[in-house]
Design a protein around this motif. Structure first.
Motif, PDB file in Angstrom:
ATOM      1  N   VAL A   2       0.853  -1.190   0.000  1.00  0.00           N
ATOM      2  CA  VAL A   2       0.000   0.000   0.000  1.00  0.00           C
ATOM      3  C   VAL A   2       0.886   1.236   0.000  1.00  0.00           C
ATOM      4  CG1 VAL A   2      -1.879  -1.163   1.205  1.00  0.00           C
ATOM      5  CG2 VAL A   2      -0.135   0.053   2.532  1.00  0.00           C
ATOM      6  N   SER A   3       0.363   2.326  -0.499  1.00  0.00           N
ATOM      7  CA  SER A   3       1.108   3.583  -0.511  1.00  0.00           C
ATOM      8  C   SER A   3       1.333   4.049   0.920  1.00  0.00           C
ATOM      9  CB  SER A   3       0.340   4.648  -1.294  1.00  0.00           C
ATOM     10  OG  SER A   3       0.908   5.930  -1.096  1.00  0.00           O
ATOM     11  N   ILE A   4       2.538   4.497   1.215  1.00  0.00           N
ATOM     12  CA  ILE A   4       2.843   4.995   2.550  1.00  0.00           C
ATOM     13  C   ILE A   4       2.129   6.313   2.828  1.00  0.00           C
ATOM     14  CG2 ILE A   4       4.880   6.350   1.903  1.00  0.00           C
ATOM     15  CD1 ILE A   4       6.217   5.272   4.478  1.00  0.00           C
ATOM     16  N   ILE A   5       1.583   6.943   1.781  1.00  0.00           N
ATOM     17  CA  ILE A   5       0.865   8.212   1.916  1.00  0.00           C
ATOM     18  C   ILE A   5      -0.640   7.997   2.024  1.00  0.00           C
ATOM     19  CG2 ILE A   5       0.413  10.459   0.878  1.00  0.00           C
ATOM     20  CD1 ILE A   5       3.272  10.092   1.810  1.00  0.00           C
ATOM     21  N   THR A   6      -1.213   7.257   1.069  1.00  0.00           N
ATOM     22  CA  THR A   6      -2.666   7.112   0.991  1.00  0.00           C
ATOM     23  C   THR A   6      -3.186   5.798   1.555  1.00  0.00           C
ATOM     24  OG1 THR A   6      -2.573   6.130  -1.226  1.00  0.00           O
ATOM     25  CG2 THR A   6      -2.651   8.541  -1.080  1.00  0.00           C
ATOM     26  N   PHE A   7      -2.287   4.829   1.778  1.00  0.00           N
ATOM     27  CA  PHE A   7      -2.633   3.496   2.270  1.00  0.00           C
ATOM     28  C   PHE A   7      -3.554   2.730   1.308  1.00  0.00           C
ATOM     29  CE2 PHE A   7      -1.706   6.020   6.083  1.00  0.00           C
ATOM     30  CZ  PHE A   7      -0.660   5.274   6.591  1.00  0.00           C
ATOM     31  N   THR A   8      -3.541   3.141   0.038  1.00  0.00           N
ATOM     32  CA  THR A   8      -4.263   2.401  -0.989  1.00  0.00           C
ATOM     33  C   THR A   8      -3.291   1.452  -1.684  1.00  0.00           C
ATOM     34  OG1 THR A   8      -3.833   4.173  -2.592  1.00  0.00           O
ATOM     35  CG2 THR A   8      -5.922   4.248  -1.385  1.00  0.00           C
ATOM     36  N   LYS A   9      -3.803   0.383  -2.284  1.00  0.00           N
ATOM     37  CA  LYS A   9      -2.960  -0.614  -2.915  1.00  0.00           C
ATOM     38  C   LYS A   9      -2.215  -0.030  -4.107  1.00  0.00           C
ATOM     39  CE  LYS A   9      -5.620  -4.713  -1.589  1.00  0.00           C
ATOM     40  NZ  LYS A   9      -6.347  -5.919  -2.075  1.00  0.00           N
ATOM     41  N   VAL A  10      -0.943  -0.427  -4.247  1.00  0.00           N
ATOM     42  CA  VAL A  10      -0.112  -0.004  -5.379  1.00  0.00           C
ATOM     43  C   VAL A  10       0.557  -1.243  -5.961  1.00  0.00           C
ATOM     44  CG1 VAL A  10       0.321   2.312  -4.462  1.00  0.00           C
ATOM     45  CG2 VAL A  10       1.873   0.443  -3.879  1.00  0.00           C
ATOM     46  N   PRO A  11       1.025  -1.187  -7.213  1.00  0.00           N
ATOM     47  CA  PRO A  11       1.696  -2.351  -7.816  1.00  0.00           C
ATOM     48  C   PRO A  11       2.969  -2.718  -7.060  1.00  0.00           C
ATOM     49  CG  PRO A  11       1.046  -0.767  -9.499  1.00  0.00           C
ATOM     50  CD  PRO A  11       0.848  -0.090  -8.182  1.00  0.00           C
ATOM     51  N   ARG A  12       3.307  -3.986  -7.040  1.00  0.00           N
ATOM     52  CA  ARG A  12       4.532  -4.440  -6.395  1.00  0.00           C
ATOM     53  C   ARG A  12       5.753  -3.848  -7.090  1.00  0.00           C
ATOM     54  NH1 ARG A  12       3.940  -9.101  -3.104  1.00  0.00           N
ATOM     55  NH2 ARG A  12       1.787  -9.838  -3.064  1.00  0.00           N
ATOM     56  N   GLY A  13       6.747  -3.459  -6.287  1.00  0.00           N
ATOM     57  CA  GLY A  13       7.983  -2.934  -6.837  1.00  0.00           C
ATOM     58  C   GLY A  13       7.989  -1.442  -7.060  1.00  0.00           C
ATOM     59  N   ILE A  14       6.851  -0.771  -6.815  1.00  0.00           N
ATOM     60  CA  ILE A  14       6.777   0.665  -7.031  1.00  0.00           C
ATOM     61  C   ILE A  14       7.276   1.404  -5.792  1.00  0.00           C
ATOM     62  CG2 ILE A  14       5.139   2.595  -7.232  1.00  0.00           C
ATOM     63  CD1 ILE A  14       5.797   1.293  -9.857  1.00  0.00           C
ATOM     64  N   SER A  15       8.086   2.437  -5.987  1.00  0.00           N
ATOM     65  CA  SER A  15       8.602   3.231  -4.875  1.00  0.00           C
ATOM     66  C   SER A  15       7.452   3.883  -4.117  1.00  0.00           C
ATOM     67  CB  SER A  15       9.554   4.309  -5.394  1.00  0.00           C
ATOM     68  OG  SER A  15      10.684   3.734  -5.988  1.00  0.00           O
ATOM     69  N   GLY A  16       7.540   3.844  -2.799  1.00  0.00           N
ATOM     70  CA  GLY A  16       6.481   4.398  -1.962  1.00  0.00           C
ATOM     71  C   GLY A  16       5.496   3.366  -1.482  1.00  0.00           C
TER      72      GLY A  16
END
Length: 258
Positions: free
Chosen positions: A135-149
């Protein structure tokens, strides 16, 4: 001069080994020799042990990240820019040990910079192995694996483990007390969290033709669309900034208690 020759010989063997293992490019190997020589000359074998632990452990765990080559700009074979981005904060810190009033704070800053660099690599490698999506460290929504943040509980555990190991190793080679060990571990882990925050907010990201996010500005001769971040502020800039912040925090806190 004899000691310098011994140092160069040992470092050259390590660099050749890393190059053959495809941990480093040729430019990365040469720059690692230079940084290693400075660490040995200024901090001795004790400092080099900490520096080498970061390098070897990070190189090994980064191979676990099967997503890194697809997402990141350069992949997991480190070139000169990546070596400097991860190693220069520690080298800057170790160069301050010759000032008597900064000896202990500089050693703590050196260890904290290595702890942050190791924690960042370990958290990324462990994070992609998590069964749960990051999850994004900012929005806590799911993000793709390997993406910064993007962060995971397993990634945090990996980063914390790396910071603690560097702190324990520093106690063994430098003789730090419990207070400074906690500063090293805390500064290193906090730096890796800051790294994720900077990756989510400031690091440049592009959208590939297939719709996925990437750090690559162009692929197959075609430019990707920038979707966020500061142009030029890539993963190397994030790593360097986070390392400096960790070293600075450790130096400041150690100065207060030593």
């Amino acid at each position: 001069w004899a000691l310098l020759l011994v140092y160069l010989t040992v470092l050259s063997f390590i660099a050749v080994f890393a190059y053959k293992k495809k941990w480093l490019t040729l430019s990365g190997s040469l720059s690692a020799v230079v940084l290693g020589l400075i660490v040995l000359w200024m901090g001795g074998v004790s400092a080099f042990v900490v520096f080498l632990f970061f390098f070897v452990s990070s190189s090994l765990v980064s191979k676990l990240s099967k997503f890194v080559n697809k997402r990141e700009k350069k992949g997991n074979v480190r070139d000169i820019v990546q070596v400097l981005a991860n190693g220069l904060p520690a080298v800057i810190a170790i160069m301050m040990v010759r000032a008597p009033s900064l000896f202990t704070p500089a050693l703590a800053a050196f260890s904290a910079a290595n702890a942050e660099a190791a924690a960042d690599t370990w958290s990324g490698a462990f994070g992609v192995m998590s069964r749960k999506d990051p999850v994004s460290i900012i929005t806590f929504t799911k993000v793709p694996r390997g993406i910064s943040g993007g962060v995971t509980a397993l990634g945090f555990l990996g980063g914390l483990s790396a910071s603690l190991l560097v702190a324990v190793l520093s106690v063994g080679v430098f003789g730090h007390g419990l207070g400074i060990a906690c500063i090293i571990a805390g500064s290193g882990f906090l730096g890796s969290v800051i790294d994720s925050f900077l990756g989510a907010v400031l690091q440049v990201q592009y959208r590939a033709k297939d719709g996925s996010l990437t750090e690559r500005e162009e692929e197959n001769g075609e430019k990707n669309e920038r979707v966020r971040g500061i142009p030029g502020f890539d993963n190397d800039a994030v790593n360097f900034t986070s390392g400096l912040l960790s070293a600075s925090l450790a130096m400041f806190l150690t100065s207060l208690i030593s």
